[in-house]
Design an enzyme around this catalytic site. Structure first.
Site, PDB file in Angstrom:
ATOM      1  N   GLU A   1      17.593  46.397   2.179  1.00  0.00           N
ATOM      2  CA  GLU A   1      18.959  45.897   2.124  1.00  0.00           C
ATOM      3  C   GLU A   1      19.693  46.492   0.925  1.00  0.00           C
ATOM      4  O   GLU A   1      20.808  46.986   1.043  1.00  0.00           O
ATOM      5  CB  GLU A   1      18.976  44.365   2.037  1.00  0.00           C
ATOM      6  CG  GLU A   1      20.402  43.808   1.964  1.00  0.00           C
ATOM      7  CD  GLU A   1      20.470  42.286   1.929  1.00  0.00           C
ATOM      8  OE1 GLU A   1      19.429  41.647   1.684  1.00  0.00           O
ATOM      9  OE2 GLU A   1      21.553  41.751   2.153  1.00  0.00           O
TER      10      GLU A   1
ATOM     11  N   SER B   1      25.422  36.691   7.776  1.00  0.00           N
ATOM     12  CA  SER B   1      26.468  37.568   8.311  1.00  0.00           C
ATOM     13  C   SER B   1      26.334  37.664   9.822  1.00  0.00           C
ATOM     14  O   SER B   1      25.248  37.897  10.339  1.00  0.00           O
ATOM     15  CB  SER B   1      26.340  38.979   7.743  1.00  0.00           C
ATOM     16  OG  SER B   1      26.300  38.931   6.353  1.00  0.00           O
TER      17      SER B   1
ATOM     18  N   GLN C   1      20.311  37.470   9.686  1.00  0.00           N
ATOM     19  CA  GLN C   1      19.301  37.304   8.643  1.00  0.00           C
ATOM     20  C   GLN C   1      19.292  35.862   8.146  1.00  0.00           C
ATOM     21  O   GLN C   1      20.227  35.455   7.454  1.00  0.00           O
ATOM     22  CB  GLN C   1      19.637  38.261   7.485  1.00  0.00           C
ATOM     23  CG  GLN C   1      18.733  38.169   6.282  1.00  0.00           C
ATOM     24  CD  GLN C   1      19.228  39.070   5.148  1.00  0.00           C
ATOM     25  OE1 GLN C   1      20.437  39.308   5.027  1.00  0.00           O
ATOM     26  NE2 GLN C   1      18.330  39.560   4.335  1.00  0.00           N
TER      27      GLN C   1
END
Lengths: 394, 362
Positions: A245, A163, A128
């Site tokens: 999310e 991440s 992301q």
């Protein structure tokens, strides 16, 4: 293509159980998925392939795009049956939690056909590209820019807190395509990570590991066909993705970590009435457990109330904050229960559980920062749900 | 909001419009200022009984509608919004539950139809000291007679039937005592929240036992606790909504005070707590309806979370209103006072936290 599944709950339960018995390697029972970047064993590969082919890693996604095509009720039954035998879902990651659901809503047919099946089979890992050094809570101030070069964009700039960027095959990324506007100058693009101009550097955190990276882009290419939604309309899509999310995070945080009553019995002991011996600590454990219980009931209520395909709403903002605070309080209390056994960093002087709780306590501090900080979530609740106005600008 | 049946939605809508029309907070204010002996408005109660609300958890064969505890919770939630004072909780829910769970056919046939039609007010007499401690009972039942002192008996002055916890030969149980028995002496308690309550002295009052002993007592109390929690949910929601409206209109420093982040985040906290509370309250009521083994745990969860939430919201209501919230002319004080009384009823947060942990074995 999968066999047809029954709409009758008890029949579906039987079907799910049979299928799991046939395909789940029993050696994997009660294990957890391999950490990102670690090579999979044969069992893990076969389980992932079976779930991917069946579409049950993403049970409610449409079968046309490789999902399971199940109803929410069937998906719940499937989850129970998986849990029953200690089978983890081998299809995970950003693609499942955030990007897939968003692309299903905003992608073109061609984009969905290209990307969704590969996510459903865990063939492609996504990362992301959202936050930047200067755009954290104020995400829409992002500067990473994309220039129009006819059939593609050229992207330059920096992203941070990405991440799993070091393991990702593709990136979904927010880029600035108009510098004259803030929210209306952002576009949502996709590009492969194996191309020149992408420099990924892991960031070492207080817990001693590196789940996050920073990414530096120099003339990175994104094809025009990989623009999601209209040009300069990326913020709307980003907000939707952030809702997904938040809801995936809220479902996760509150229920991880130590079982406090048991841990306290082991380390603190009980008094003659059967109560934990430290009454002050006991009360705080109860408060925490009750908060977690109420959150669990709220999640169940919200699933029950969800009619049709409205998806996660702004109320997920509540759950994100409660979930992260429950998780952090649980970690704090776990350390308090351990006493000086909760001060170890590594080595044989401490058990792996003790060391894990220390690392978890530190790692968990991120929960109220990522996915929209606690303060941002409170802003969202006050403004979007409660209708409170923005402050007047001085 | 739980997923309601069509009948439940209709019931809730009916209560909501009745409450708004017939029983706004001004009704409680009027009742308080009139120093009413009953501590509720009889005409309003007759209205409620006529609409069948007092018989919602009573089986049809005894004159009720057997509509369940979740439905009763919906009614209490709506009544709670305007702090409507009525014997519904004490009589139609708590006392009726005791008879439904522990009454013989004869006892049920005699009392339940009267409770359902609202002509008899019944209530539980449980507490003996300053704290709810239903397992510590000094009141005795010997040779058909009850002797002992009870306090904080809700609607204790209005009730004609008292359902009393006492220690008999087989341990703690519940007993029926008529309020007009010569061995019963009642003293009115004038409470901060203006609701009806009394101290009751039993000097060898004639009594007949209900079946089930302490197990029935616990179940009855859990039904009462869930009912109070449902009423508290309505009160806390209304207190919050009034406060939220005020944040949107009160102007200081040239802007509405609801634009200040310090207040916004406190409002968000209240909203969050109210959502968690609703989940717990509805789960407790639903667990009672299905006689789930988790009912006791869920009830203690609901009473605790709801108690903390109403406590917070009623305090914030006063604080966020500033000076006007301190005046008797404003409704905030009514919510603040009711919060404390409702928290104490059938066990406060400390009681239920301890109980919750004990149920789970720590």
């Amino acid at each position: 293509m999968s066999d047809p599944v029954s709409n009758e709950p008890s029949l579906f339960r039987d079907q799910a159980r049979d299928w799991i018995n046939t395909h789940f390697p029993s050696r994997l029972a009660w294990t957890v998925p391999a950490a990102a970047g670690v090579a999979l064993t044969e069992d893990q590969l076969s389980w992932r392939a079976a779930m991917g082919a069946k579409g049950w890693g993403v049970p409610t996604w449409p079968a046309a795009y490789g999902g399971g095509g199940l109803s929410e009720a069937q998906a719940a039954i499937l989850a129970q049956e998986l849990a029953q035998v200690g089978a983890y879902n081998p299809i995970g990651g950003m693609g499942i939690m955030m990007f897939g659901p968003t692309l299903l809503e905003y992608g073109t047919e061609a984009q969905k056909l290209e990307h969704i099946p590969r996510i459903a089979k865990a063939e492609v890992q996504w990362c992301q590209g959202f936050s930047e050094p200067g755009a954290g809570s104020d995400l829409a101030s992002l500067q990473c820019k994309a220039e129009d070069k006819g059939d593609h964009f050229v992207i330059s700039g920096q992203k941070i807190w990405t991440s799993g960027a070091q393991y990702a095959d593709w990136c979904f990324c927010l880029v600035r395509t108009d510098t004259s506007k803030k929210h209306e100058g952002i576009s949502f693009v996709l590009f492969p990570m194996d191309q020149p101009g992408i420099d990924v550097r892991p960031i070492s955190l207080i817990a001693g590991n590196s789940p996050f990276c920073e990414m530096f882009f120099t003339d990175v290419k994104a094809a025009k066909k990989d623009l999601v939604g209209p040009l300069n309309a990326g913020w709307t899509i980003a907000k939707r993705l952030l809702q997904f999310e938040r809801s995936s995070i809220s479902g996760r945080d509150a229920f991880v970590g130590a079982h406090l009553p048991q841990l306290a019995r082991d380390y603190v002991g009980s008094d003659e009435t059967g109560r934990l011996a430290d009454h002050d600590l006991r009360t705080r454990i109860i408060r925490l457990e009750m908060q977690a219980h109420a959150l669990k009931l709220t999640a169940a209520r919200s699933r029950l109330e969800a009619t049709g395909n409205e998806g996660p709403s702004a109320t997920t903002s509540i759950m994100k904050n409660v979930g992260s605070s429950v998780m952090q309080m649980r970690a704090e209390l776990a350390l308090e229960i351990l006493g000086n056994r909760g001060l170890g960093w590594n080595g044989d002087g401490f058990t792996s559980t003790e060391l894990g709780l220390v690392r978890g306590w530190l790692g968990g501090k991120a929960a109220s920062i990522y996915g929209g900080s606690q303060e941002i979530q409170s802003n969202i609740v006050s403004k979007r749900i409660l209708g409170l106005p923005d402050p007047a600008r001085a | 909001m739980a997923v309601l049946s069509e009948e439940q939605s209709m019931l809730r809508d009916a209560v909501r419009s009745w409450v708004q029309e017939k029983s706004p907070v001004t009704a409680l204010r009027k009742m308080r200022d009139s120093a009413s002996e009953l501590c509720y408005d009889l005409a309003a109660w007759n209205d409620m009984a006529q609409m069948g609300w007092a018989g919602v958890i009573i089986p049809e064969e005894y004159g009720g509608s057997d509509f369940g505890y979740l439905s009763m919770g919906l009614i209490l939630e709506e009544l709670g919004r305007t702090l409507t004072a009525s014997p519904l909780l004490a009589s139609g829910l708590a006392a009726a539950s005791a008879l439904v769970l522990g009454g013989s056919h004869t006892q049920k046939s005699l009392w339940l139809p009267q409770i359902a039609e609202g002509s008899t007010i019944a209530t539980l007499a449980i507490d003996e000291g300053s704290r709810h401690a239903p397992d510590k009972v000094s009141t005795t039942f010997i040779a058909g007679k009850i002797t002992g002192n009870k306090t904080f008996v809700l609607e204790g002055m209005a009730a004609s039937l008292l359902i009393v916890s006492a220690k008999g030969a087989d341990g703690i149980g519940l007993y029926l005592v008529k309020a007009n028995d010569p061995g019963v002496k009642r003293t009115k308690l004038s409470l901060a929240d203006s609701r009806g309550a009394g101290d009751i002295e039993f000097n060898g009052a004639a009594a007949e036992p209900l079946a089930g002993g302490e197990a029935t007592l616990e179940k009855v109390l859990d039904r009462a606790r869930a009912g109070v929690a449902a009423e508290m949910l309505g009160s806390a929601l209304q207190a919050f909504e009034i406060t939220l409206d005020y944040l949107k209109v009160r102007v200081q420093f040239g802007q509405v005070i609801g634009s200040f982040q310090a207040l916004q985040h406190r409002a968000a906290k209240m909203f969050t707590d109210l959502e968690l509370s609703r989940s717990a309250v509805e789960a407790a009521l639903a667990a009672i309806d299905t006689d789930s083994p988790e009912a006791a745990q869920l009830v203690s969860l609901a009473k605790t979370i709801m108690g903390d939430t109403f406590h917070l919201v009623s305090n914030e209501m006063v604080q966020m209103h500033g000076g006007i919230g301190m005046t008797d002319a404003h409704d905030a004080g009514f919510y603040l006072k009711r919060a404390r009384a409702a928290e104490a009823a059938f066990g406060n947060q400390a009681f239920h936290r301890d109980r919750y942990a004990k149920i789970l074995g720590y």
